[in-house]
Design a protein around this motif. Structure first.
Motif, PDB file in Angstrom:
ATOM      1  N   ALA A   1      39.443  43.838  26.448  1.00 32.39           N
ATOM      2  CA  ALA A   1      40.356  42.773  26.053  1.00 32.39           C
ATOM      3  C   ALA A   1      39.595  41.457  26.011  1.00 32.39           C
ATOM      4  O   ALA A   1      38.469  41.353  26.503  1.00 32.39           O
ATOM      5  CB  ALA A   1      41.525  42.668  27.039  1.00 32.39           C
ATOM      6  N   THR A   2      40.218  40.453  25.421  1.00 29.14           N
ATOM      7  CA  THR A   2      39.617  39.124  25.396  1.00 29.14           C
ATOM      8  C   THR A   2      39.924  38.397  26.698  1.00 29.14           C
ATOM      9  O   THR A   2      40.829  38.765  27.447  1.00 29.14           O
ATOM     10  CB  THR A   2      40.160  38.292  24.229  1.00 29.14           C
ATOM     11  N   ASN A   3      39.184  37.316  26.920  1.00 33.33           N
ATOM     12  CA  ASN A   3      39.422  36.522  28.121  1.00 33.33           C
ATOM     13  C   ASN A   3      40.805  35.883  28.094  1.00 33.33           C
ATOM     14  O   ASN A   3      41.476  35.779  29.126  1.00 33.33           O
ATOM     15  CB  ASN A   3      38.343  35.446  28.250  1.00 33.33           C
ATOM     16  N   ASN A   4      41.275  35.459  26.908  1.00 41.06           N
ATOM     17  CA  ASN A   4      42.599  34.849  26.818  1.00 41.06           C
ATOM     18  C   ASN A   4      43.699  35.843  27.191  1.00 41.06           C
ATOM     19  O   ASN A   4      44.660  35.494  27.876  1.00 41.06           O
ATOM     20  CB  ASN A   4      42.848  34.307  25.409  1.00 41.06           C
ATOM     21  N   VAL A   5      43.568  37.073  26.712  1.00 42.35           N
ATOM     22  CA  VAL A   5      44.538  38.106  27.090  1.00 42.35           C
ATOM     23  C   VAL A   5      44.517  38.315  28.596  1.00 42.35           C
ATOM     24  O   VAL A   5      45.566  38.402  29.251  1.00 42.35           O
ATOM     25  CB  VAL A   5      44.249  39.422  26.349  1.00 42.35           C
ATOM     26  N   ALA A   6      43.317  38.389  29.169  1.00 42.33           N
ATOM     27  CA  ALA A   6      43.193  38.579  30.619  1.00 42.33           C
ATOM     28  C   ALA A   6      43.828  37.422  31.386  1.00 42.33           C
ATOM     29  O   ALA A   6      44.486  37.620  32.416  1.00 42.33           O
ATOM     30  CB  ALA A   6      41.725  38.741  30.997  1.00 42.33           C
ATOM     31  N   GLU A   7      43.639  36.181  30.891  1.00 47.04           N
ATOM     32  CA  GLU A   7      44.246  35.023  31.546  1.00 47.04           C
ATOM     33  C   GLU A   7      45.769  35.144  31.547  1.00 47.04           C
ATOM     34  O   GLU A   7      46.435  34.890  32.571  1.00 47.04           O
ATOM     35  CB  GLU A   7      43.843  33.738  30.812  1.00 47.04           C
ATOM     36  N   TYR A   8      46.332  35.505  30.397  1.00 49.85           N
ATOM     37  CA  TYR A   8      47.778  35.644  30.320  1.00 49.85           C
ATOM     38  C   TYR A   8      48.287  36.773  31.215  1.00 49.85           C
ATOM     39  O   TYR A   8      49.347  36.650  31.850  1.00 49.85           O
ATOM     40  CB  TYR A   8      48.219  35.885  28.875  1.00 49.85           C
ATOM     41  N   ARG A   9      47.537  37.879  31.284  1.00 49.64           N
ATOM     42  CA  ARG A   9      47.978  38.974  32.136  1.00 49.64           C
ATOM     43  C   ARG A   9      47.959  38.567  33.603  1.00 49.64           C
ATOM     44  O   ARG A   9      48.817  38.982  34.391  1.00 49.64           O
ATOM     45  CB  ARG A   9      47.111  40.210  31.908  1.00 49.64           C
TER      46      ARG A   9
ATOM     47  N   GLY B   1      35.613  42.390  25.889  1.00 49.93           N
ATOM     48  CA  GLY B   1      34.799  43.318  26.642  1.00 49.93           C
ATOM     49  C   GLY B   1      35.610  43.874  27.783  1.00 49.93           C
ATOM     50  O   GLY B   1      36.841  43.782  27.789  1.00 49.93           O
ATOM     51  N   GLU B   2      34.937  44.475  28.754  1.00 50.16           N
ATOM     52  CA  GLU B   2      35.642  44.980  29.927  1.00 50.16           C
ATOM     53  C   GLU B   2      36.331  43.808  30.613  1.00 50.16           C
ATOM     54  O   GLU B   2      35.690  42.805  30.945  1.00 50.16           O
ATOM     55  CB  GLU B   2      34.661  45.648  30.884  1.00 50.16           C
ATOM     56  N   ALA B   3      37.648  43.926  30.818  1.00 48.13           N
ATOM     57  CA  ALA B   3      38.426  42.765  31.253  1.00 48.13           C
ATOM     58  C   ALA B   3      39.315  43.096  32.446  1.00 48.13           C
ATOM     59  O   ALA B   3      39.634  44.259  32.715  1.00 48.13           O
ATOM     60  CB  ALA B   3      39.284  42.238  30.098  1.00 48.13           C
ATOM     61  N   SER B   4      39.719  42.038  33.138  1.00 46.56           N
ATOM     62  CA  SER B   4      40.593  42.183  34.294  1.00 46.56           C
ATOM     63  C   SER B   4      41.261  40.836  34.555  1.00 46.56           C
ATOM     64  O   SER B   4      40.916  39.822  33.952  1.00 46.56           O
ATOM     65  CB  SER B   4      39.790  42.594  35.526  1.00 46.56           C
ATOM     66  N   TYR B   5      42.203  40.846  35.479  1.00 46.87           N
ATOM     67  CA  TYR B   5      42.789  39.586  35.928  1.00 46.87           C
ATOM     68  C   TYR B   5      42.834  39.565  37.447  1.00 46.87           C
ATOM     69  O   TYR B   5      42.738  40.594  38.115  1.00 46.87           O
ATOM     70  CB  TYR B   5      44.195  39.376  35.360  1.00 46.87           C
ATOM     71  N   GLY B   6      43.009  38.358  37.992  1.00 49.83           N
ATOM     72  CA  GLY B   6      43.268  38.173  39.407  1.00 49.83           C
ATOM     73  C   GLY B   6      44.349  37.124  39.560  1.00 49.83           C
ATOM     74  O   GLY B   6      44.440  36.190  38.756  1.00 49.83           O
ATOM     75  N   ALA B   7      45.187  37.266  40.568  1.00 43.12           N
ATOM     76  CA  ALA B   7      46.246  36.287  40.813  1.00 43.12           C
ATOM     77  C   ALA B   7      46.531  36.224  42.303  1.00 43.12           C
ATOM     78  O   ALA B   7      46.430  37.217  43.019  1.00 43.12           O
ATOM     79  CB  ALA B   7      47.511  36.644  40.041  1.00 43.12           C
ATOM     80  N   VAL B   8      46.903  35.033  42.750  1.00 43.63           N
ATOM     81  CA  VAL B   8      47.202  34.766  44.160  1.00 43.63           C
ATOM     82  C   VAL B   8      48.523  34.027  44.227  1.00 43.63           C
ATOM     83  O   VAL B   8      48.789  33.131  43.416  1.00 43.63           O
ATOM     84  CB  VAL B   8      46.100  33.900  44.806  1.00 43.63           C
TER      85      VAL B   8
END
Length: 384
Positions: A44-52, A17-24
């Motif tokens: 994108a999938t959640n796994n793709v978002a996690e990797y991004r 679905g609508e996907a994004s990532y966050g990183a600190v």
């Protein structure tokens, strides 16, 4: 030795679905917040978002201090176990992401730790902020500018340079970010299959004499015309027609050619070598399904969606590798159309509404904040 802490997360409202990532990124000793990163990814999938999110965090850490040790903390058991080497990466969408993550920093300097979701709230919040911003038609802007270390001060932030482009993240003006990374997308010259309007994917026909002349004209333009150049690097699909076109330019500008498999043409499977009429006669339902959906492949072939994913991944690699430089990418009609669609935020169905002549030039600029600008499509001035 300095130690940096990365916390990363992905969000997907629908999965896919609508996907994004966050990183600190933080300094372990001082607790100083060094970077807050987030990006809307589209569907994108959640796994793709996690990797991004992981990739963005690693690239930010590399820009901050490439000599630091890095501790990655994530609530994704899958990513932590795969990147630690305990689980295999089997899914085709995950493999290039895992490879890209491993290539950012030496393996010996990066460790991975699983943490409960409630301890990863900062990265999760950033990911959801990016989704909310996209839904409101605006770009997410980091409140914490990246603290680039002295060793990388002259370079652009790799995490920003490699950030994917999306339709919703484009709805905003940006400050002047200086010179972009420019991709000159040159389609190869004509081959026997081009002249006969046959499907030409991973088949390897050579350039005909007219195609060789087109390559020479493109080379002369790129040598003499400074409108889009000068060219700093040349990459090409590893097929004969693209390598021959690239080598003509390489001779003119004095640069080597680097093969890039990610911009190879789509695999048309059993359609390969057939005209449209022949394909319609022998595979009418299969042709209709292929033209009707980016997720349907020709028999024994490749989907348009898969082609688009690897073309965008190749673009990301080039933008990260050649920040603020001009890169000639000698490729094929479908990868160019897919990259134009991605830059414009257009659906992949739009590939059927674009004309790209043999040896035509299309130009896309990619800026440090993830925004991009399509400067031209199907420029054939050098052939007229």
């Amino acid at each position: 030795m300095r130690t940096l802490i990365i916390e990363a997360d992905g969000a997907s409202r629908g999965n896919p679905g609508e996907a994004s990532y966050g990183a600190v990124v933080e300094d372990e000793d001082t607790g100083e917040l060094l970077a807050e990163l987030a990006e809307y990814l589209g569907r994108a999938t959640n796994n793709v978002a996690e990797y991004r999110g992981l990739i963005a965090g690693l690239e930010a850490a590399a820009a901050i201090d490439p000599r630091a040790r890095v501790k990655v903390r994530m609530d994704s058991k899958l990513v932590v176990e795969q990147m630690s080497g305990r689980w295999q990466v089997k899914h085709p969408d995950m493999k290039p992401l895992a490879e890209r993550a491993r290539g950012v920093l030496p393996d010996a300097e990066v460790t991975y730790e699983w943490i409960p979701r409630n301890l990863n709230g900062h990265a999760d919040r950033l990911a959801n902020e990016a989704l909310d911003a996209a839904a409101a038609g605006r770009a997410w802007v980091s409140p914490t500018p990246l603290r680039v270390g002295s060793g990388a001060a002259a370079a652009t932030t790799a995490a920003q340079a490699a950030a994917p482009v999306s339709a919703k993240s484009q709805v905003a003006w940006s400050p002047d970010l200086g010179r972009p990374t420019r991709l000159l997308l040159l389609r190869h010259g004509v081959t026997p299959l081009t002249l006969e309007k046959r499907f030409a994917g991973i088949g390897d026909p050579p350039l005909v004499e007219a195609g060789q002349e087109q390559a020479r004209r493109a080379a002369e333009r790129l040598r003499a015309d400074v409108r889009y150049g000068p060219v700093d690097a040349i990459v090409a699909s590893p097929l004969r027609r693209t390598l021959a076109t690239a080598e003509a330019v390489a001779r003119a500008v004095g640069l080597p050619v680097e093969p890039e498999p990610g911009v190879r043409e789509i695999d048309f499977g059993l359609f390969e070598g057939l005209t449209f009429a022949e394909t319609h006669e022998h595979y009418p339902s299969e042709l209709s399904a292929f033209l009707g959906s980016a997720e349907v492949a020709p028999p024994q072939g490749e989907t348009l969606a898969a082609l688009a994913r690897r073309a965008v991944e190749a673009k990301d690699r080039l933008v990260a590798r050649y920040p603020r430089q001009t890169v000639l990418v000698v490729t094929h009609v479908t990868p160019i159309k897919a990259l134009v669609c991605a830059a414009l935020g257009a659906p992949l169905s739009a590939v059927n509404r674009m004309e790209l002549a043999a040896a035509s030039l299309s130009v896309i600029d990619y800026y440090d904040d993830g925004l991009c600008n399509v400067r031209c499509v199907n420029d054939t001035a050098h052939l007229d």
